[in-house]
Design an enzyme around this catalytic site. Sequence first.
Site, short mmCIF file in Angstrom:
data_model
loop_
_atom_site.label_atom_id
_atom_site.label_comp_id
_atom_site.label_asym_id
_atom_site.label_seq_id
_atom_site.Cartn_x
_atom_site.Cartn_y
_atom_site.Cartn_z
N ALA A 67 31.45 61.92 34.93
CA ALA A 67 31.76 63.08 34.10
C ALA A 67 31.62 64.32 34.98
CB ALA A 67 30.80 63.14 32.93
N GLY A 110 30.33 58.28 34.42
CA GLY A 110 31.45 58.13 33.48
C GLY A 110 32.61 57.36 34.08
N GLU A 113 31.73 53.87 33.57
CA GLU A 113 31.82 53.62 32.12
C GLU A 113 33.28 53.53 31.67
OE1 GLU A 113 29.10 56.95 31.68
OE2 GLU A 113 27.84 55.74 30.38
N GLU A 133 23.20 58.72 36.79
CA GLU A 133 22.79 59.86 35.94
C GLU A 133 21.32 60.18 36.08
OE1 GLU A 133 24.66 57.26 34.94
OE2 GLU A 133 26.37 57.97 33.77
C1 LIG Z 1 29.09 60.21 31.60
C2 LIG Z 1 27.77 60.80 31.84
C3 LIG Z 1 26.89 60.81 30.68
C4 LIG Z 1 27.35 61.35 32.97
C5 LIG Z 1 27.97 61.38 34.27
O1 LIG Z 1 28.94 60.74 34.60
S1 LIG Z 1 27.17 62.43 35.31
C6 LIG Z 1 28.00 62.20 36.86
C7 LIG Z 1 27.59 60.97 37.55
N1 LIG Z 1 28.13 60.96 38.89
C8 LIG Z 1 27.46 61.42 39.93
O2 LIG Z 1 26.33 61.84 39.85
C9 LIG Z 1 28.20 61.41 41.26
C10 LIG Z 1 28.34 62.83 41.78
N2 LIG Z 1 29.04 62.85 43.06
C11 LIG Z 1 28.46 62.46 44.22
O3 LIG Z 1 27.35 62.05 44.27
C12 LIG Z 1 29.29 62.61 45.45
O4 LIG Z 1 30.33 63.50 45.19
C13 LIG Z 1 29.88 61.26 45.96
C14 LIG Z 1 28.74 60.36 46.46
C15 LIG Z 1 30.64 60.53 44.87
C16 LIG Z 1 30.87 61.54 47.14
O5 LIG Z 1 30.24 62.32 48.13
P1 LIG Z 1 31.14 63.06 49.22
O6 LIG Z 1 30.18 63.73 50.15
O7 LIG Z 1 32.12 62.12 49.80
O8 LIG Z 1 31.99 64.13 48.42
P2 LIG Z 1 31.48 65.52 47.79
O9 LIG Z 1 31.64 66.60 48.81
O10 LIG Z 1 30.14 65.36 47.18
O11 LIG Z 1 32.52 65.72 46.60
C17 LIG Z 1 33.82 66.27 46.80
C18 LIG Z 1 34.06 67.29 45.69
O12 LIG Z 1 34.02 66.61 44.45
C19 LIG Z 1 33.05 67.25 43.60
N3 LIG Z 1 32.47 66.24 42.70
C20 LIG Z 1 32.09 64.99 42.98
N4 LIG Z 1 31.60 64.37 41.91
C21 LIG Z 1 31.63 65.28 40.90
C22 LIG Z 1 31.25 65.24 39.54
N5 LIG Z 1 30.76 64.11 38.95
N6 LIG Z 1 31.41 66.34 38.81
C23 LIG Z 1 31.93 67.48 39.34
N7 LIG Z 1 32.34 67.57 40.63
C24 LIG Z 1 32.18 66.49 41.41
C25 LIG Z 1 32.05 67.82 44.56
O13 LIG Z 1 31.27 68.82 43.94
C26 LIG Z 1 32.95 68.33 45.66
O14 LIG Z 1 33.56 69.54 45.25
P3 LIG Z 1 33.12 70.95 45.92
O15 LIG Z 1 33.26 70.75 47.39
O16 LIG Z 1 34.08 71.95 45.35
O17 LIG Z 1 31.72 71.18 45.48
#
Ligand SMILES: CC(C)=CC(=O)SCCNC(=O)CCNC(=O)[C@H](O)C(C)(C)COP(=O)(O)OP(=O)(O)OC[C@H]1O[C@@H](n2cnc3c(N)ncnc32)[C@H](O)[C@@H]1OP(=O)(O)O
Length: 259
Positions: A67, A110, A113, A133
């Site tokens: 998400a 998500g 999921e 999460e």
């Molecule tokens: C459904 C429910 C209840 C909850 C959820 O789903 S909470 C979200 C769960 N997911 C996560 O916690 C994963 C979050 N993302 C990461 O940990 C990393 O992005 C990665 C391990 C998947 C990949 O790392 P990498 O270094 O290859 O890439 P990033 O530079 O971190 O990401 C690129 C770009 O995408 C944005 N990003 C990634 N995931 C999310 C997200 N879940 N929500 C919003 N944005 C996301 C990340 O911020 C980056 O953008 P910016 O450079 O503009 O910050």
Amino acid sequence: MAQQFENILVEHRGRVGLVTLNRPQALNALNKATMEEVVAAVTAMDADPAVGAVVITGSEKAFAAGADIKEMSSKGYVDMYAEDWFREWESLTRLRIPVVAAVSGFALGGGCELAMMCDIIIAGDNAKFGQPEINLGVIPGMGGSQRLTHAVGKAKAMDMVLTGRMMDAAEAERAGLVSRVVPAASVVEEAVKAAEVIASKSKPAAMLAKEAVNAAFELGLTQGVLFERRMFHSLFATEDQKEGMAAFSEKRQPEFKHR
Ligand SMILES: CC(C)=CC(=O)SCCNC(=O)CCNC(=O)[C@H](O)C(C)(C)COP(=O)(O)OP(=O)(O)OC[C@H]1O[C@@H](n2cnc3c(N)ncnc32)[C@H](O)[C@@H]1OP(=O)(O)O
């Protein structure tokens, strides 16, 4: 020809509908707008007699990284509760045609999921599944604690949900989370092929087969077996049952009319 929306691409390949998440700048993080587009696209496909199965996919780097954390980070409890966040996703679990997830790269939170709401998961060999999460100070909210436990059992589900660790494709296949692992470069092609096979069967039979398997998660064994038997009986009201059995006797391929 793919139709481009803000966050997704939609195309039809014969009787298969293909929805591709397309927010590469955010690793396909599932914001509300993306969710609305996905739900609208697959709901339309579900209602379309010309579609026999659906494939949902992302990019090679990410099926979906969860998400959208940035969209929800400033919300309070009352916002989340009053807006009933993630309720809309439940409509994906009410789709009646079979849905295949083609997962490459990250399927986290998500994203994992969403994949688990599909009927079959075909994973690229680079796929990584996780419910991280806990690292954000929350827990899964789109069914992860329930569907992951159904899929892989308590031992692995607790491990993943409590530590936030990721599972690679090989472990996910061993654990029963995914149906097949294929080279990442061909995951969409393989998923579409699987969906084409499904879409070539009698549609009423495929829909009832899905409903019967899903009933195993809701009903006890006696009720589940009875439900299956009644569904089986009902298929004898279809033209496709007559055609399928006649084709067997006549040693030819059936030509299903999906009626
Ligand atoms: C459904 C429910 C209840 C909850 C959820 O789903 S909470 C979200 C769960 N997911 C996560 O916690 C994963 C979050 N993302 C990461 O940990 C990393 O992005 C990665 C391990 C998947 C990949 O790392 P990498 O270094 O290859 O890439 P990033 O530079 O971190 O990401 C690129 C770009 O995408 C944005 N990003 C990634 N995931 C999310 C997200 N879940 N929500 C919003 N944005 C996301 C990340 O911020 C980056 O953008 P910016 O450079 O503009 O910050």
